[in-house]
Design a protein around this motif. Sequence first.
Motif, short mmCIF file in Angstrom:
data_model
loop_
_atom_site.label_atom_id
_atom_site.label_comp_id
_atom_site.label_asym_id
_atom_site.label_seq_id
_atom_site.Cartn_x
_atom_site.Cartn_y
_atom_site.Cartn_z
N THR A 129 0.86 -1.04 -0.16
CA THR A 129 -0.09 -0.16 0.59
C THR A 129 0.97 1.21 0.22
O THR A 129 1.74 0.69 0.36
CB THR A 129 -1.21 -0.20 1.40
N ASP A 130 -0.13 2.28 -0.43
CA ASP A 130 1.30 3.44 -0.76
C ASP A 130 0.20 4.24 0.26
O ASP A 130 -0.83 5.01 -0.92
CB ASP A 130 1.60 3.36 -1.47
N PRO A 131 -0.10 5.25 1.08
CA PRO A 131 1.77 5.28 2.10
C PRO A 131 1.83 3.28 2.76
O PRO A 131 0.71 3.00 2.88
CB PRO A 131 1.84 6.21 3.20
N VAL A 132 2.78 3.84 3.02
CA VAL A 132 2.76 2.13 3.43
C VAL A 132 4.11 2.49 5.20
O VAL A 132 4.86 3.53 5.12
CB VAL A 132 3.88 0.75 2.89
N TYR A 133 3.93 0.80 6.17
CA TYR A 133 5.68 1.33 6.73
C TYR A 133 6.41 0.19 6.22
O TYR A 133 6.58 -0.46 4.78
CB TYR A 133 4.88 -0.25 7.83
N PRO A 134 7.78 1.21 5.77
CA PRO A 134 8.98 1.14 5.28
C PRO A 134 9.41 0.17 5.36
O PRO A 134 10.34 -0.44 4.11
CB PRO A 134 9.43 2.51 5.58
N VAL A 135 8.84 -0.70 6.38
CA VAL A 135 10.56 -2.15 6.61
C VAL A 135 9.83 -2.77 5.09
O VAL A 135 10.66 -3.41 4.65
CB VAL A 135 9.87 -2.56 7.92
N TYR A 136 8.81 -2.96 4.91
CA TYR A 136 7.51 -4.22 3.56
C TYR A 136 8.90 -3.41 2.49
O TYR A 136 9.26 -4.69 1.81
CB TYR A 136 6.94 -4.25 3.13
N ALA A 137 8.74 -2.35 1.87
CA ALA A 137 9.38 -1.89 1.35
C ALA A 137 11.21 -1.87 1.38
O ALA A 137 11.94 -2.76 0.39
CB ALA A 137 9.60 -0.67 0.71
N ASP A 138 11.67 -1.70 1.71
CA ASP A 138 13.27 -1.64 2.13
C ASP A 138 13.66 -3.01 2.10
O ASP A 138 15.02 -3.22 1.49
CB ASP A 138 13.77 -1.16 3.31
N SER A 139 12.87 -4.02 3.16
CA SER A 139 13.37 -5.36 2.87
C SER A 139 13.45 -6.17 1.54
O SER A 139 14.50 -6.83 1.44
CB SER A 139 12.99 -6.08 4.16
N ASN A 140 12.41 -5.65 1.00
CA ASN A 140 12.58 -6.00 -0.73
C ASN A 140 13.94 -5.45 -1.47
O ASN A 140 14.14 -6.26 -2.36
CB ASN A 140 11.28 -6.19 -1.20
N VAL A 141 14.18 -4.31 -1.49
CA VAL A 141 14.52 -3.58 -1.99
C VAL A 141 16.20 -4.76 -1.51
O VAL A 141 16.90 -4.68 -3.07
CB VAL A 141 15.00 -2.16 -1.84
#
Length: 412
Positions: A129-141
Motif C-alpha cells: 500500500t502507499d503510504p506504507v510502513y517502510p520495512v516492507y519496501a526496504d527489505s525487498n529492496v
Amino acid sequence: MAARINEHYLKLKSSYLFTEIARRVKAFQEAHPDARVIRLGIGDVTQPLPPAVIRALHEAVDEMARPETFRGYGPEPGYEFLAELIAAHDYGARGVRVATDEIFVSDGAKSDTGNIQEIFGTECVVALTDPVYPVYADSNVMAGRTGSVDTAGRYERLVYLPCTADNGFAPALPSRPVDLIYLCYPNNPTGAVLTRDALAAWVEYAHRHGAVLLYDAAYEAYIREPHIPHSIYEIEGARDVAIEFRSFSKTAGFTGTRCAFTVVPKEVQGRAADGTPVSLNPLWLRRQSTKFNGVPYIIQRGAAAIYTDDGRKQVRGLIDYYMENARIIREGLEAAGLRVYGGVNAPYIWLKTPPGLGSWDFFDVLLRDAHVVGTPGSGFGPSGEGYFRLTAFGRREQTEEAVSRIKTRLAL
Ligand code: PLP
C-alpha cells in the motif's frame, strides 16, 4: 579481489524523513530556546510495562539464578507455554483455529515482516500500500526484488496500491498479477481498518492468483468497532493464503522489551520452480532455526503474564489510555477545522493538510504556531502527500496541551 557489497543496498532511499524532522526541530529550538516543543510524531509508547508483566519478569529472573530452574538455549520458535496462550486467547477466543506449531515467537514484527521475504523467490512481484510502513519496501529492496527508484521515490518493480481519502484508505486490488501482498490493518500510518468484505476480497484474490498475503496486525488490540476482524484468519479460506504478524510492542508496552509472533498456517503454500506446491511453515521454521536464537525465556514469561486476569485488565487499561488520547486529538483537530481520519480503531490520527499546504508545509506551520511535532504523510509514500500523522502514544498532559495549542494558535 575486494569484498563486493550487495549493491541493492545502494538503491535504498536514505532515511530522509526522520533526519529531516530532527533537523527542522533542532533549527526551530535554536531560534526559540524558550519554546516547549511537544512531540506527537513518535511511534513509541510512553506508559510503563503492566505490573503483572513486571512481576513475571522478576520471577523469571529468579528462576535463572537456580540450577534446577535455569534455562539456556530455548526452542527457536518459542516456548510452548506462550504459544498455547496465544493460540487460546488471541485466536481460539475469536473462533479461529491456530495450532501451537504454527506460531513463531520472535523479537519483533519489524524483524519478521522484514525477514519473511527471504523464503520467497527474488522474481516474486510485490504489492504494497502507499503510504506504507517502510520495512516492507526496504527489505525487498535489499533482496533485489524491486529494481531502481525514480525521482518520486517509486521502485520500478514494486506495485503500489494508493490509499487516499478518495478510496476510504482501502486499496483496490492490483490491476496486474502480483505474488506477495503486504497489508497492515489497523494501518500505520492512516489509522484505517478493513471490513470483513474488503478482507474477503483480498483472500479471494490470493486464491485466484496463487499469491500470499503478508498481514501485519501489530495494532489489532486497538480495534474498537465490533464488526472489524482482528485476524485475517477470521476470513474463510485465509489459512490457505495468509501469514499474520502480531506484536506485544504497542499492545503491552514491549517496544523496548521485545516480543512478537508470526503465524504461518500449515496450509499456506508457495511454489517451486517446477510448479510443485511447497508448504511455507517448514521453510519459516528452517529460516528461524538457522538465523534466530529465540526470544529470551525471561521475556517470554513476561509476555505470558499479559494473558493472566490481572495482565489482561492492565493491558486493556493501557490501550484505553492511548485511545482516549486518540479521541482527544481527533476531536480537538476537528474542532480546529481540520479533516481527520483514523484514531477510532487505531492509535494513529491521519489528517488532511489544509488547501495549499503540502505535508512539509503543514509540519512547519504546526511547529511554528503550536510548537508541536508530527510526521509528514509524504514520508510514508507519494500518496501520503497532503496528509500528516499524529500518534496517540504520548503522555496525557502533553497530548492535551498539544491539542489545546493547535486549537488556539494554529493560524490556518
Ligand atoms: N508493523 C507496523 C505496521 C509498525 O508500525 C511497527 C512499529 O512501529 C511494527 C510492525 C514493529 O513492531 P515491533 O516493535 O514488534 O517490531
